[in-house]
Design a protein around this motif. Structure first.
Motif, PDB file in Angstrom:
ATOM      1  N   ARG A 124       0.840  -1.191   0.000  1.00  0.00           N
ATOM      2  CA  ARG A 124       0.000   0.000   0.000  1.00  0.00           C
ATOM      3  C   ARG A 124       0.883   1.252   0.000  1.00  0.00           C
ATOM      4  N   PHE A 126       1.762   4.811   1.006  1.00  0.00           N
ATOM      5  CA  PHE A 126       1.348   5.605   2.166  1.00  0.00           C
ATOM      6  C   PHE A 126       1.907   7.026   2.152  1.00  0.00           C
ATOM      7  N   ASP A 252      -1.753  -0.450   9.352  1.00  0.00           N
ATOM      8  CA  ASP A 252      -2.981   0.351   9.374  1.00  0.00           C
ATOM      9  C   ASP A 252      -2.719   1.737   9.970  1.00  0.00           C
ATOM     10  N   THR A 255      -0.801   3.848   7.241  1.00  0.00           N
ATOM     11  CA  THR A 255      -1.623   4.275   6.111  1.00  0.00           C
ATOM     12  C   THR A 255      -2.834   5.092   6.544  1.00  0.00           C
ATOM     13  N   GLN A 260      -0.591   9.257   8.956  1.00  0.00           N
ATOM     14  CA  GLN A 260      -0.693  10.270   7.896  1.00  0.00           C
ATOM     15  C   GLN A 260      -0.479  11.685   8.417  1.00  0.00           C
ATOM     16  N   PRO A 271      -0.306  10.217  -0.244  1.00  0.00           N
ATOM     17  CA  PRO A 271      -0.254   9.158  -1.272  1.00  0.00           C
ATOM     18  C   PRO A 271      -1.293   9.390  -2.355  1.00  0.00           C
TER      19      PRO A 271
END
Length: 271
Positions: A124, A126, A252, A255, A260, A271
């Motif tokens: 993922r 991020f 988790d 992201t 963040q 992202p």
């Protein structure tokens, strides 16, 4: 005799009243402060144990802040970091090094990890990052742009080409039509940033976030071309993660929140 009986009756009634009042007090009057001593226990499914994270060097400050915040939220969770060049971290994993999470500074190195079978699921993205032309405070080399990186009289530092900051540097130089003459090829971006902060190099291409992390010791020379050279940062849980539940909780958090917010405050792009 009547007065004696009356006195006994009054005494008995008083005892009955006291007894009843005592029963009521037992139901409602717990020892003082007992209710305020209750503590919030971690949920049964709260992440716990040790989570080993291999992360790109440019994530050092942000991820350490994240670990502190997660430690407050999950007291039974311990995050252990190993920071370094993304390509080197992937080599460690492919050689069998145990870890739970991998976060790299570009997608190429993460693709190598995926191809090697050490990544569980889809990585993922991020964060994103851009390069900066960094100089020591006061700009003693009078650097004005990327063209100065070709000046052999200046001490120039650039990351090695196989690491993400080096690959991005080469793309940026190609876009500007500059052939740099580096005196030092560093193993990761932190080494290059340190050379600038210590005044041991006149110019270097480092991530904007690493220039900011050095504070007043480093200045940034504007480079318009850098807006077109952006590195995506992916993260993934690893196939043989010793603590997959804890690893997922960390991913988790990276992201989502608080990751963040922390990354944004450090200068990373969304992202």
């Amino acid at each position: 005799m009547r007065r004696a009986r009356l006195a006994l009756a009054v005494a008995a009634a008083a005892l009955l009243t006291i007894a009843c009042g005592g029963d009521d007090g037992d139901d409602s009057a717990a020892p003082s402060g007992e209710a305020t001593q209750e503590t919030t226990e971690p949920a049964d499914d709260a992440p716990a144990g040790t989570v080993t994270v291999l992360a790109a060097a440019s994530l050092t400050e942000s991820f350490e802040t994240l670990a502190d915040q997660l430690g407050d939220e999950y007291p039974d969770l311990e995050i252990v970091y190993s920071f370094g060049p993304s390509s080197g971290l992937v080599e460690q994993l492919l050689s069998g090094a145990p870890a739970d999470v991998l976060a790299t500074a570009d997608t190429n190195t993460m693709d190598d990890a995926v191809a090697g079978g050490v990544v569980d699921g889809e990585p993922r993205i991020f964060a994103r990052n851009t390069l900066a032309l960094a100089v020591p405070a006061g700009n003693p080399g009078n650097v004005t742009g990327l063209a100065d990186l070709a000046n052999e009289e200046l001490r120039v530092a650039i990351c090695e080409p196989q690491v993400p900051c080096g690959g991005a540097a080469q793309r940026l130089l190609d876009a500007a039509g500059v052939v740099a003459a580096p005196d030092t090829l560093t193993t990761d971006v932190k080494e290059a940033a340190s050379l600038i902060a210590l005044g041991e190099a006149d110019a270097a291409l480092i991530y904007l976030t690493d220039a900011a992390a050095e504070g007043d010791a480093v200045e940034v020379v504007p480079v318009p071309e850098s807006d077109d050279v952006v590195n995506d940062y992916p993260v993934a849980v690893l196939t043989d993660a010793p603590n997959p539940e804890g690893a997922q909780a960390v991913v988790d958090a990276i992201t989502g929140e608080p990751g963040q917010t922390i990354l944004g405050e450090a200068g990373f792009l969304e992202p």
